[in-house]
Design a protein around this motif. Structure first.
Motif, short mmCIF file in Angstrom:
data_model
loop_
_atom_site.label_atom_id
_atom_site.label_comp_id
_atom_site.label_asym_id
_atom_site.label_seq_id
_atom_site.Cartn_x
_atom_site.Cartn_y
_atom_site.Cartn_z
N ASN A 1 3.73 -55.05 101.71
CA ASN A 1 2.50 -55.47 101.02
C ASN A 1 1.28 -54.69 101.51
OD1 ASN A 1 4.01 -58.51 101.75
ND2 ASN A 1 3.96 -57.75 99.67
N SER A 2 1.41 -53.37 101.62
CA SER A 2 0.33 -52.55 102.15
C SER A 2 -0.91 -52.54 101.27
CB SER A 2 0.81 -51.11 102.36
OG SER A 2 1.27 -50.55 101.15
N GLU A 3 -0.76 -53.03 100.03
CA GLU A 3 -1.93 -53.11 99.14
C GLU A 3 -2.82 -54.31 99.47
OE1 GLU A 3 1.18 -55.77 97.43
OE2 GLU A 3 1.15 -53.77 98.34
N LEU A 4 -2.32 -55.23 100.29
CA LEU A 4 -3.07 -56.42 100.67
C LEU A 4 -3.93 -56.15 101.90
CD1 LEU A 4 -0.31 -59.16 100.31
CD2 LEU A 4 -2.11 -58.58 98.66
N PRO A 5 -4.95 -57.01 102.14
CA PRO A 5 -5.70 -56.90 103.40
C PRO A 5 -4.74 -56.93 104.58
CG PRO A 5 -6.78 -58.45 101.92
CD PRO A 5 -5.48 -58.09 101.27
N PHE A 6 -5.13 -56.27 105.67
CA PHE A 6 -4.24 -56.08 106.81
C PHE A 6 -3.68 -57.40 107.33
CE2 PHE A 6 -3.19 -55.10 111.22
CZ PHE A 6 -2.43 -53.95 111.05
N SER A 7 -4.52 -58.42 107.39
CA SER A 7 -4.10 -59.70 107.96
C SER A 7 -3.04 -60.39 107.11
CB SER A 7 -5.31 -60.63 108.13
OG SER A 7 -5.91 -60.88 106.87
N GLN A 8 -2.86 -59.97 105.85
CA GLN A 8 -1.90 -60.61 104.95
C GLN A 8 -0.60 -59.82 104.82
OE1 GLN A 8 -3.76 -61.69 101.17
NE2 GLN A 8 -5.74 -61.96 102.18
N ARG A 9 -0.49 -58.71 105.50
CA ARG A 9 0.71 -57.89 105.39
C ARG A 9 1.82 -58.46 106.26
NH1 ARG A 9 -2.24 -51.92 105.85
NH2 ARG A 9 -3.75 -52.31 104.17
N THR B 1 -3.70 -43.86 119.15
CA THR B 1 -5.12 -44.12 118.93
C THR B 1 -5.75 -43.19 117.91
OG1 THR B 1 -5.86 -42.64 120.70
CG2 THR B 1 -5.33 -44.91 121.31
N HIS B 2 -5.07 -42.13 117.53
CA HIS B 2 -5.58 -41.17 116.53
C HIS B 2 -6.95 -40.61 116.92
CE1 HIS B 2 -2.74 -42.03 112.99
NE2 HIS B 2 -2.31 -42.78 113.99
N GLN B 3 -7.13 -40.38 118.19
CA GLN B 3 -8.39 -39.83 118.69
C GLN B 3 -8.15 -39.32 120.11
OE1 GLN B 3 -11.21 -43.34 119.76
NE2 GLN B 3 -9.68 -44.19 118.36
N SER C 1 -12.80 -49.76 121.63
CA SER C 1 -12.82 -49.94 120.17
C SER C 1 -12.04 -51.22 119.91
CB SER C 1 -12.15 -48.73 119.50
OG SER C 1 -12.06 -48.91 118.11
N ASN C 2 -12.76 -52.27 119.49
CA ASN C 2 -12.16 -53.60 119.48
C ASN C 2 -10.86 -53.68 118.70
OD1 ASN C 2 -14.12 -54.67 121.11
ND2 ASN C 2 -15.28 -55.62 119.46
N TRP C 3 -10.82 -53.04 117.54
CA TRP C 3 -9.64 -53.22 116.69
C TRP C 3 -8.42 -52.50 117.26
CZ3 TRP C 3 -6.49 -49.84 114.16
CH2 TRP C 3 -6.93 -48.51 114.07
N CYS D 1 -14.81 -45.70 119.22
CA CYS D 1 -15.75 -46.76 119.62
C CYS D 1 -16.18 -47.63 118.44
CB CYS D 1 -16.97 -46.17 120.32
SG CYS D 1 -16.56 -45.22 121.80
N ALA D 2 -15.29 -47.77 117.45
CA ALA D 2 -15.60 -48.61 116.29
C ALA D 2 -15.02 -50.00 116.52
CB ALA D 2 -15.02 -47.99 115.03
N ASP D 3 -15.85 -51.03 116.30
CA ASP D 3 -15.35 -52.40 116.46
C ASP D 3 -14.36 -52.77 115.37
OD1 ASP D 3 -16.76 -52.82 118.77
OD2 ASP D 3 -18.47 -53.74 117.77
#
Length: 278
Positions: free
Chosen positions: A107-115, A218-220, A186-188, A244-246
């Motif tokens: 369900n990758s089309e859904l918001p992350f929390s619903q996958r 981490t892709h960074q 980076s919080n997330w 450093c993105a929350d």
């Protein structure tokens, strides 16, 4: 052609040059479309371009380390392709799993929390508790991926194995795993750190010959020093996350990248990031 996996590397100049690539995220179509990015990324093309650029540099490559998330969809044919490309370089290489290598995302089309995240077995070619010996270094590969989970963990038996290796061999050591073991601020992404990172550092503290830890995930890029150990995180060969993105965010300006590490015979290490030219 070198046999897989790499187990022993030796050079007359007593220096080992390692190319680290990570987080290729290849799918059967090898194309990832994302509305946020506003474009299509061909991860297959960028993987091949990164490899070609790195191996055309004026530096001998002695070992290629692939530190997880080789795929976005767990399909044997994708691993077959990756291993064909790497084997064709005629350079010793070794690959470990990332979370995407042991987890199917539904369900990758859904918001992350619903996958939904479904556990999958790792491809048999992905390594755990693997040692690559050089004349002056030991390179220890671990699987930090937990099937069905995004966050990682180094289980207690793997920690025991690490301690045993470091106890019985006092050569300078480099540990490679997928998940980060130091916060990225980076919080997330720090939600998905190796969950027992604190225990990892406690268990590693007695071993002063542990010099380097490398990871992907981490892709960074980041370079940090902790308890006398240099810790490197490395960009993806495909798309990057904003530092450093929350909240989750792509870094639309950052190009695909890779890391070089030079392991010297005196236990010193030099390392740098290169980015794809085009």
């Amino acid at each position: 052609m070198p046999s897989y996996p790499a187990c022993k590397i030796s050079n007359s100049d007593n220096q080992i040059n390692i190319l680290q690539i990570t987080d290729m995220h290849l799918s059967a179509a090898a194309i990832m479309a994302d509305k946020e990015l506003g474009s299509k990324f061909c991860c297959e093309h960028k993987f091949e371009a990164v490899l070609a650029q790195a191996l055309n540099e004026d530096i001998r490559c002695d070992l290629i380390l692939v530190t997880g998330d080789l795929v976005s969809k767990v399909q044997p044919a994708i691993y077959d392709y990756i291993f064909r490309v790497l084997a064709a370089t005629n350079i010793p290489f070794a690959c470990i799993a990332g979370n995407h290598d042991v987890t199917e995302e539904l369900n990758s089309e859904l918001p992350f929390s619903q996958r939904q995240f479904i556990a999958c077995p790792a491809d048999s070619r992905l390594l755990n508790r693997h040692v690559i010996h050089t004349d002056y270094w030991q390179i220890l590969l671990l699987n930090s991926a937990v099937p069905g989970k995004i966050a990682g963990e180094i289980n207690s038996s793997d920690l025991d194995w690490l301690c045993e290796q470091l106890t019985h061999c006092d050569k300078p050591a480099l540990i490679a795993l997928h998940h980060h073991v130091l916060l990225m601020h980076s919080n997330w992404i720090d939600t998905y750190i190796a969950k027992n990172a604190e225990m990892f550092w406690q268990r590693m503290q007695p071993f002063s010959h542990l010099r380097v830890v490398i990871n992907g995930h981490t892709h960074q890029e980041q370079t940090a020093s902790y308890k006398g150990v240099t810790v490197y995180t490395t960009p993806s060969t495909c798309y990057q996350y904003k530092p450093c993105a929350d909240d989750f965010a792509y870094d639309k300006k950052a190009k695909p990248g890779y890391r070089w590490l030079q392991l010297a015979n005196n236990g010193q290490v030099a390392s740098w990031i290169k980015r794809l030219d085009t």
